[in-house]
Scaffold this motif. Structure first.
Motif: not given
Length: 332
Positions: A118-119, A192-199
């Motif tokens: 992450q991430w 999906y791997c957490g709050n900042e997955h899109s980054k």
């Protein structure tokens, strides 16, 4: 072509991503085959609905007797269902064959270690060169990716290569590809791997073989995984027990990789990468016959990258290598 001149072919709106590997074309053929068959079935069903809706509408008068006997009608239904079954079984075989080709254990020119965290994606090349969120590879050579995760499940996805492989904590997964076009392509985490997955995204840069070697020369730094693993092996005191099975309380590791190991429960196991990893982190899981379960666990003391390096070092050891080192006075 220099690295600075590379242009991303995926920039802009595209219905189908660029094909940049030998595998991508095969996947697209399967995709269009499935799409075409699905479109044909939809056309048949919608056509029958329209025809029957017009032919047997309520306002139409006249006899509504069936055109076929029950026996003929049943044969038509069974034949149609059997034909569909065979078609989709064929697609299943086609897709399964492509899947096994991509993910089976095969020889490759280059093996790259990748750790999801992450991430970010942490990349290590065979010569020790490291990257983050970028993967440089040569065109026309087979590349093997060895993936794992430091924390949660990630998914290493490169649409241009039609490649998607999960990186799972505590497990090694592999994927193979041969890049066919030089250029720069997008890299994503598709799980999906957490709050900042899109980054959690990056790029893969495909260079000519000459440019790739030049890039390694310019950016190469640090020891190779096997050399770094030897340093870790020494710094953690592993040589104190694993030098000579006849004199120390632990089995010798030279020549271990690929060998069949007898266990204290009477079974045997092949010493592959998973076995070596388990022996480092869960030493009580597979106790070698004739030895006591006294090895401590190194869980939490080593990063996934360091475990990769230790495995590379142990894989590099040839039978009798430690005895030769001691005779020559080389440090252990």
């Amino acid at each position: 072509m220099s690295e600075q001149s590379i242009v991303d072919p995926d920039i802009g709106l595209q219905l189908i991503p660029t094909e940049a590997s030998d595998y991508a074309t095969q996947v697209d053929h399967l995709y269009f085959g499935l799409l075409g068959l699905s479109a044909l079935l939809v056309a048949i069903l919608v056509g029958l609905i329209v025809v029957f809706g017009f032919r047997y509408r309520r306002s139409r008068k006249g006899p509504r007797k069936p055109r076929f006997s029950d026996r003929v009608g049943h044969r038509i239904e069974i034949g149609f269902a059997a034909g569909l079954t065979l078609l989709f079984l064929g697609l299943f075989y086609w897709g399964g064959h492509l899947y096994m080709h991509l993910y089976d254990d095969q020889q490759s020119d280059i093996t790259v270690n990748i750790v999801g965290k992450q991430w970010m994606w942490k990349v290590q090349h065979p010569d020790g060169t490291r990257e983050i969120n970028t993967l440089h590879v040569p065109v026309g050579e087979s590349v093997k990716l060895r993936l794992t995760s430091q924390d949660v499940i990630h998914s290493f996805s490169i649409p241009a290569l039609r490649l998607k492989r999960d990186a799972v904590p505590g497990l090694y997964t592999t994927a193979h590809f041969v890049a066919t076009k030089t250029g720069e392509y997008r890299l994503f985490c598709a799980e999906y791997c957490g709050n900042e997955h899109s980054k959690m995204r990056g790029r893969i840069v495909v260079l000519s073989q000459a440019d790739y070697q030049e890039w390694l020369t310019r950016h190469g730094e640090g020891p190779s995984p096997a050399v770094a693993g030897r340093q870790l092996f020494q710094s953690h005191g592993c040589t104190g027990c694993h030098q000579d099975s006849a004199q120390t309380p632990a089995p010798a590791l030279d020549g271990l990789y690929g060998r069949t190991v007898p266990l204290d429960n009477g079974s045997t196991i092949v010493a592959d990468e998973a076995y070596i990893r388990d022996s480092i982190l869960q030493p009580q899981k597979h106790v070698v016959a004739g030895f006591q379960p006294i090895m401590p666990s190194f869980s939490g003391q080593l990063s996934e990258s360091e475990i990769f390096e230790l495995i590379a070092y142990i894989k590099s050891l040839q039978p009798g290598e430690w005895n030769q080192d001691r005779a020559s006075g080389a440090p252990q």
